[in-house]
Scaffold this active site. Structure first.
Site, PDB file in Angstrom:
ATOM      1  N   SER A   8       0.923  -1.008   0.019  1.00 20.63           N
ATOM      2  CA  SER A   8      -0.110   0.063  -0.112  1.00 20.63           C
ATOM      3  C   SER A   8       0.819   1.142   0.029  1.00 20.63           C
ATOM      4  CB  SER A   8      -0.822  -0.226   1.277  1.00 20.63           C
ATOM      5  OG  SER A   8      -1.648   1.171   1.294  1.00 20.63           O
ATOM      6  N   HIS A   9       0.414   2.381  -0.415  1.00 21.10           N
ATOM      7  CA  HIS A   9       1.182   3.671  -0.346  1.00 21.10           C
ATOM      8  C   HIS A   9       1.250   4.127   1.010  1.00 21.10           C
ATOM      9  CE1 HIS A   9       0.351   3.544  -4.561  1.00 21.10           C
ATOM     10  NE2 HIS A   9       1.070   4.551  -4.820  1.00 21.10           N
TER      11      HIS A   9
END
Length: 126
Positions: A8-9
């Site tokens: 995930s970012h």
């Protein structure tokens, strides 16, 4: 056993998704990776490659990602890694839960775990 990597970012989002899936995934190894390495949002191929190695127990790794550039960086990490890994085209939370549960089956393969993750695209929530 097939392992999982959640990319995930946001490092916190990846950790939360891994935590939720871990509740249902028994002994499935789930590695969470996210952020730009300096406390900000983003993804880093080297960090993903490290997570791949940590998740691999010999049967391969299914990678679940949140947004477009995470796919690109996961592809780079897979190319650099010696781990047999695939990216699932799946919603990251639901796909990770499905994959974690499927990975607990002693007969699970990289293909069946990836298919389970991708089946989450068709799950209705209401």
């Amino acid at each position: 056993m097939v392992g999982l990597v959640v990319v995930s970012h946001s490092a916190r989002a990846a950790a939360g998704i891994a935590e939720v899936a871990g509740e249902m995934g028994g002994d499935t190894r789930i590695e969470a990776v996210g952020g730009d390495g300096q406390g900000g949002l983003g993804t880093v191929p080297d960090d993903i490659e490290t997570a791949l190695a940590a998740a691999d127990e010999g049967d391969g790794v299914v990678v679940l990602v949140d947004l477009g550039s995470a796919v690109m960086n996961a592809e780079v990490a897979i190319e650099l890694s010696d781990v047999d890994a695939v990216i699932a085209d799946a919603p990251v939370l639901e796909g990770t839960v499905n994959a974690a549960v499927t990975a607990t089956d002693p007969a699970a393969t990289l293909e069946t775990v990836c298919e389970a993750a991708e089946a989450a695209r068709d799950v209705d929530k209401t």
